[in-house]
Write a protein that holds these residues in place. Structure first.
Motif, PDB file in Angstrom:
ATOM      1  N   ARG A   1       0.835  -1.203   0.000  1.00 39.71           N
ATOM      2  CA  ARG A   1       0.000   0.000   0.000  1.00 39.71           C
ATOM      3  C   ARG A   1       0.872   1.256   0.000  1.00 39.71           C
ATOM      4  O   ARG A   1       0.612   2.205  -0.740  1.00 39.71           O
ATOM      5  N   ARG A   2       1.906   1.255   0.828  1.00 40.84           N
ATOM      6  CA  ARG A   2       2.794   2.421   0.876  1.00 40.84           C
ATOM      7  C   ARG A   2       3.549   2.616  -0.435  1.00 40.84           C
ATOM      8  O   ARG A   2       3.941   3.743  -0.772  1.00 40.84           O
ATOM      9  N   LEU A   3       3.768   1.520  -1.165  1.00 38.09           N
ATOM     10  CA  LEU A   3       4.445   1.609  -2.451  1.00 38.09           C
ATOM     11  C   LEU A   3       3.508   2.039  -3.575  1.00 38.09           C
ATOM     12  O   LEU A   3       3.932   2.109  -4.735  1.00 38.09           O
ATOM     13  N   GLY A   4       2.263   2.321  -3.236  1.00 39.89           N
ATOM     14  CA  GLY A   4       1.334   2.886  -4.203  1.00 39.89           C
ATOM     15  C   GLY A   4       0.403   1.927  -4.892  1.00 39.89           C
ATOM     16  O   GLY A   4      -0.223   2.289  -5.908  1.00 39.89           O
ATOM     17  N   ALA A   5       0.266   0.702  -4.385  1.00 42.12           N
ATOM     18  CA  ALA A   5      -0.649  -0.259  -5.007  1.00 42.12           C
ATOM     19  C   ALA A   5      -2.079   0.283  -5.006  1.00 42.12           C
ATOM     20  O   ALA A   5      -2.530   0.894  -4.028  1.00 42.12           O
ATOM     21  N   LYS A   6      -2.787   0.059  -6.089  1.00 39.37           N
ATOM     22  CA  LYS A   6      -4.183   0.489  -6.178  1.00 39.37           C
ATOM     23  C   LYS A   6      -5.049  -0.302  -5.210  1.00 39.37           C
ATOM     24  O   LYS A   6      -5.957   0.229  -4.570  1.00 39.37           O
ATOM     25  N   SER A   7      -4.757  -1.591  -5.085  1.00 38.33           N
ATOM     26  CA  SER A   7      -5.484  -2.442  -4.139  1.00 38.33           C
ATOM     27  C   SER A   7      -4.604  -3.604  -3.742  1.00 38.33           C
ATOM     28  O   SER A   7      -3.735  -4.037  -4.517  1.00 38.33           O
ATOM     29  N   VAL A   8      -4.822  -4.104  -2.532  1.00 44.48           N
ATOM     30  CA  VAL A   8      -4.112  -5.283  -2.033  1.00 44.48           C
ATOM     31  C   VAL A   8      -5.162  -6.253  -1.493  1.00 44.48           C
ATOM     32  O   VAL A   8      -5.963  -5.891  -0.631  1.00 44.48           O
ATOM     33  N   VAL A   9      -5.127  -7.465  -2.021  1.00 39.51           N
ATOM     34  CA  VAL A   9      -6.079  -8.505  -1.642  1.00 39.51           C
ATOM     35  C   VAL A   9      -5.302  -9.705  -1.131  1.00 39.51           C
ATOM     36  O   VAL A   9      -4.235 -10.034  -1.662  1.00 39.51           O
ATOM     37  N   VAL A  10      -5.816 -10.363  -0.096  1.00 39.27           N
ATOM     38  CA  VAL A  10      -5.279 -11.643   0.360  1.00 39.27           C
ATOM     39  C   VAL A  10      -6.184 -12.735  -0.193  1.00 39.27           C
ATOM     40  O   VAL A  10      -7.418 -12.652  -0.065  1.00 39.27           O
ATOM     41  N   ALA A  11      -5.603 -13.736  -0.832  1.00 41.59           N
ATOM     42  CA  ALA A  11      -6.397 -14.780  -1.482  1.00 41.59           C
ATOM     43  C   ALA A  11      -5.766 -16.141  -1.238  1.00 41.59           C
ATOM     44  O   ALA A  11      -4.550 -16.301  -1.334  1.00 41.59           O
ATOM     45  N   GLU A  12      -6.604 -17.120  -0.941  1.00 40.86           N
ATOM     46  CA  GLU A  12      -6.131 -18.481  -0.704  1.00 40.86           C
ATOM     47  C   GLU A  12      -7.279 -19.463  -0.868  1.00 40.86           C
ATOM     48  O   GLU A  12      -8.457 -19.110  -0.637  1.00 40.86           O
ATOM     49  N   GLY A  13      -6.937 -20.666  -1.275  1.00 40.13           N
ATOM     50  CA  GLY A  13      -7.901 -21.761  -1.347  1.00 40.13           C
ATOM     51  C   GLY A  13      -7.376 -22.924  -0.531  1.00 40.13           C
ATOM     52  O   GLY A  13      -6.646 -23.775  -1.052  1.00 40.13           O
ATOM     53  N   PRO A  14      -7.674 -22.985   0.766  1.00 41.47           N
ATOM     54  CA  PRO A  14      -7.136 -24.046   1.631  1.00 41.47           C
ATOM     55  C   PRO A  14      -7.351 -25.434   1.036  1.00 41.47           C
ATOM     56  O   PRO A  14      -8.408 -25.727   0.474  1.00 41.47           O
ATOM     57  N   GLY A  15      -6.344 -26.283   1.185  1.00 40.54           N
ATOM     58  CA  GLY A  15      -6.386 -27.588   0.550  1.00 40.54           C
ATOM     59  C   GLY A  15      -6.956 -28.697   1.414  1.00 40.54           C
ATOM     60  O   GLY A  15      -7.348 -29.732   0.890  1.00 40.54           O
ATOM     61  N   HIS A  16      -6.990 -28.498   2.726  1.00 36.83           N
ATOM     62  CA  HIS A  16      -7.429 -29.586   3.604  1.00 36.83           C
ATOM     63  C   HIS A  16      -8.772 -29.308   4.263  1.00 36.83           C
ATOM     64  O   HIS A  16      -9.574 -30.220   4.426  1.00 36.83           O
ATOM     65  N   GLN A  17      -9.010 -28.098   4.652  1.00 35.59           N
ATOM     66  CA  GLN A  17     -10.246 -27.735   5.338  1.00 35.59           C
ATOM     67  C   GLN A  17     -11.197 -27.061   4.350  1.00 35.59           C
ATOM     68  O   GLN A  17     -10.876 -26.037   3.755  1.00 35.59           O
ATOM     69  N   ARG A  18     -12.370 -27.643   4.186  1.00 37.01           N
ATOM     70  CA  ARG A  18     -13.327 -27.103   3.212  1.00 37.01           C
ATOM     71  C   ARG A  18     -13.970 -25.806   3.684  1.00 37.01           C
ATOM     72  O   ARG A  18     -14.404 -24.999   2.877  1.00 37.01           O
ATOM     73  N   ASP A  19     -14.041 -25.594   4.982  1.00 36.89           N
ATOM     74  CA  ASP A  19     -14.657 -24.391   5.539  1.00 36.89           C
ATOM     75  C   ASP A  19     -13.586 -23.311   5.678  1.00 36.89           C
ATOM     76  O   ASP A  19     -12.912 -23.213   6.701  1.00 36.89           O
ATOM     77  N   THR A  20     -13.421 -22.502   4.645  1.00 39.00           N
ATOM     78  CA  THR A  20     -12.372 -21.489   4.643  1.00 39.00           C
ATOM     79  C   THR A  20     -12.591 -20.459   5.744  1.00 39.00           C
ATOM     80  O   THR A  20     -11.630 -19.991   6.366  1.00 39.00           O
ATOM     81  N   LEU A  21     -13.834 -20.095   5.998  1.00 35.43           N
ATOM     82  CA  LEU A  21     -14.126 -19.107   7.037  1.00 35.43           C
ATOM     83  C   LEU A  21     -13.702 -19.618   8.409  1.00 35.43           C
ATOM     84  O   LEU A  21     -13.247 -18.839   9.258  1.00 35.43           O
ATOM     85  N   LEU A  22     -13.838 -20.920   8.635  1.00 35.49           N
ATOM     86  CA  LEU A  22     -13.394 -21.503   9.899  1.00 35.49           C
ATOM     87  C   LEU A  22     -11.882 -21.375  10.045  1.00 35.49           C
ATOM     88  O   LEU A  22     -11.382 -21.011  11.113  1.00 35.49           O
ATOM     89  N   VAL A  23     -11.142 -21.660   8.967  1.00 34.42           N
ATOM     90  CA  VAL A  23      -9.684 -21.524   9.008  1.00 34.42           C
ATOM     91  C   VAL A  23      -9.293 -20.079   9.252  1.00 34.42           C
ATOM     92  O   VAL A  23      -8.408 -19.783  10.060  1.00 34.42           O
ATOM     93  N   LEU A  24      -9.951 -19.153   8.587  1.00 36.28           N
ATOM     94  CA  LEU A  24      -9.667 -17.732   8.774  1.00 36.28           C
ATOM     95  C   LEU A  24      -9.880 -17.314  10.222  1.00 36.28           C
ATOM     96  O   LEU A  24      -9.066 -16.610  10.817  1.00 36.28           O
ATOM     97  N   SER A  25     -10.972 -17.760  10.782  1.00 34.17           N
ATOM     98  CA  SER A  25     -11.304 -17.375  12.152  1.00 34.17           C
ATOM     99  C   SER A  25     -10.329 -17.967  13.160  1.00 34.17           C
ATOM    100  O   SER A  25      -9.799 -17.258  14.025  1.00 34.17           O
TER     101      SER A  25
END
Length: 327
Positions: free
Chosen positions: A103-127
Motif C-alpha cells: 500500500r505504501r508503495l502505491g498499489a491500487k489495491s491489495v487482496v489476500v487470497a487463498e484456497g485451503p487444501g485440507h479444510q473445506r470451511d475457509t471461514l473456519l480456518v480464517l477465524s
C-alpha cells in the motif's frame, strides 16, 4: 510422464554415505522459457513475530526495484488448516506487514487470497488462525480461491498431460502476484515453498480436497504446470518459525529466524532449500523449474541482505526424502 509417490520411493533411495545420490527426473515439457537472466534474493533475519516485522519487511522490499504504483496486488499465503501450536500457516503478522508495505508503495489495491487444501470451511480456518479479525481491522479484502469465479485457462506447460484448468479470476487478472509460503518440509514433495504454495489457486469446489487432480496427475508435475501458467511475480517466505519432519501438517516447528524475499520463485525456493540444509537440485520441481522458470544456481542469483548460512543440523524429513540432505 506422471511421477507417482512409488516412483519417488524407488528413485530416491539414499546410497552409502559419501556416495552420489540420484533424484527422480522429468522429461522437459515446457512451452517457453520464462527464466530471467539474473535473479535477486534477500534473506532477512527476523527472530520473532512482532510489530517490528513491518519495518524489517519494508527495508527488505527496498532492496528490490518493485513497481506496484497503481497496480492490483494479490498476496497468496499458505493457509492450509488450523492446528493449535503448530507452524503450518504463513503468520498473519507477516501478511499484514506485506499488505501495508505494498500500500505504501502505491498499489491500487491489495487482496489476500487463498484456497485451503485440507479444510473445506475457509471461514473456519480464517477465524481460528487469526486471519479474519486481522484482515478486518486493516480493511483488507479476502478472496476464497476455492469458490472464486473461474476462467478456463490453457496450461503453459504439459507435465500433467492436461491442456487446461479452471482457475480463479482474482489470481489470473492481478497485476502482481506474491507467493507467501511457510517454509516447511513435505512428505510428498520434499519441501513446500513458494512454488508448491501455488496449489492453493486450484479451486477445491471444482477439483476436490485436497486438490485431488494435482495428486492424481503428479505433485511435481502439477507444481511446474501451475507456475508456468500463473507466474509468481514476487516471494515473501515465512521462515521465522518453519517446519521439519512430516510436513505440511504433522511436522515439528523449528525456529529458523529468516524471511526470504525474491523476484523469482525458483531462486527463492533454492535459497530456502539451502537454508534447510538441502541440495536444491535434488528437489525435482526446483531442478526442472530452473530450466525454464527461474534460476537456482548461486552464480545467477544476486544475494542481498543476510548471508546464506546452511544449518549445522539439516531439517528432518520423512525417510524417503533423506537424499535431499546436502552432503
Amino acid at each position: 510422464m506422471n511421477l507417482t509417490r512409488r516412483d519417488f520411493l524407488i528413485g530416491s533411495a539414499a546410497l552409502a554415505a559419501g556416495a552420489s545420490v540420484s533424484a527422480p527426473f522429468l522429461l522437459p515439457k515446457y512451452h517457453s522459457v520464462q527464466r530471467p537472466k539474473r535473479s535477486r534474493v534477500a534473506i532477512l533475519n527476523v527472530e520473532q513475530y512482532s510489530q517490528e516485522i513491518d519495518q524489517l519487511l519494508a527495508a527488505g522490499l527496498a532492496l528490490f526495484p518493485i513497481d506496484v504504483q497503481g497496480k492490483t496486488v494479490v498476496l497468496k499465503p499458505n493457509l492450509v488448516d488450523y492446528l493449535p501450536n503448530n507452524a503450518i500457516n504463513t503468520h498473519p503478522l507477516l501478511v499484514l506487514a506485506a499488505a501495508e508495505s505494498f500500500r505504501r508503495l502505491g498499489a491500487k489495491s491489495v487482496v489476500v487470497a487463498e484456497g485451503p487444501g485440507h479444510q473445506r470451511d475457509t471461514l473456519l480456518v480464517l477465524s481460528q488462525s487469526g486471519y479474519q479479525q486481522s484482515l478486518r481491522d486493516e480493511k483488507i479484502r479476502f478472496v476464497d480461491l476455492n469458490r472464486d469465479e473461474l476462467i478456463r485457462t490453457p496450461l503453459r506447460a504439459s507435465y500433467m498431460g492436461l491442456k487446461d484448468l479452471w482457475l480463479p479470476r482474482t489470481v489470473l487478472e492481478t497485476d502482481f502476484l506474491v507467493s507467501m509460503p511457510k517454509i516447511k518440509a513435505h512428505h510428498w514433495s520434499g519441501v513446500t515453498l513458494s512454488m508448491k504454495n501455488m496449489f492453493g489457486v486450484v479451486p477445491g469446489a471444482r477439483y476436490g480436497w485436497p486438490k485431488n487432480i494435482l495428486h492424481w496427475k503428479g505433485i511435481q508435475e502439477s507444481i511446474l504446470d501451475l507456475c508456468a501458467t500463473v507466474p509468481v511475480h514476487f516471494v515473501i517466505a515465512d521462515g521465522i518459525v518453519a517446519m521439519e519432519g512430516n510436513g505440511p501438517l504433522n511436522g515439528t516447528p523449528r525456529p529458523l529466524g529468516e524471511v526470504v524475499l525474491a523476484d523469482d520463485p525458483v531462486a527463492a525456493d533454492a535459497t530456502c532449500a539451502r537454508l534447510m540444509g538441502f541440495e536444491p537440485n535434488r528437489i525435482v520441481h526446483i531442478r526442472e523449474g530452473s530450466k525454464f522458470l527461474g534460476n537456482s544456481s548461486p552464480a545467477l542469483i544476486d544475494q542481498v541482505g543476510e548471508a546464506l548460512t546452511p544449518p549445522t543440523t539439516p531439517f528432518q524429513v520423512v525417510p524417503e526424502f533423506q537424499y535431499l540432505h546436502a552432503l
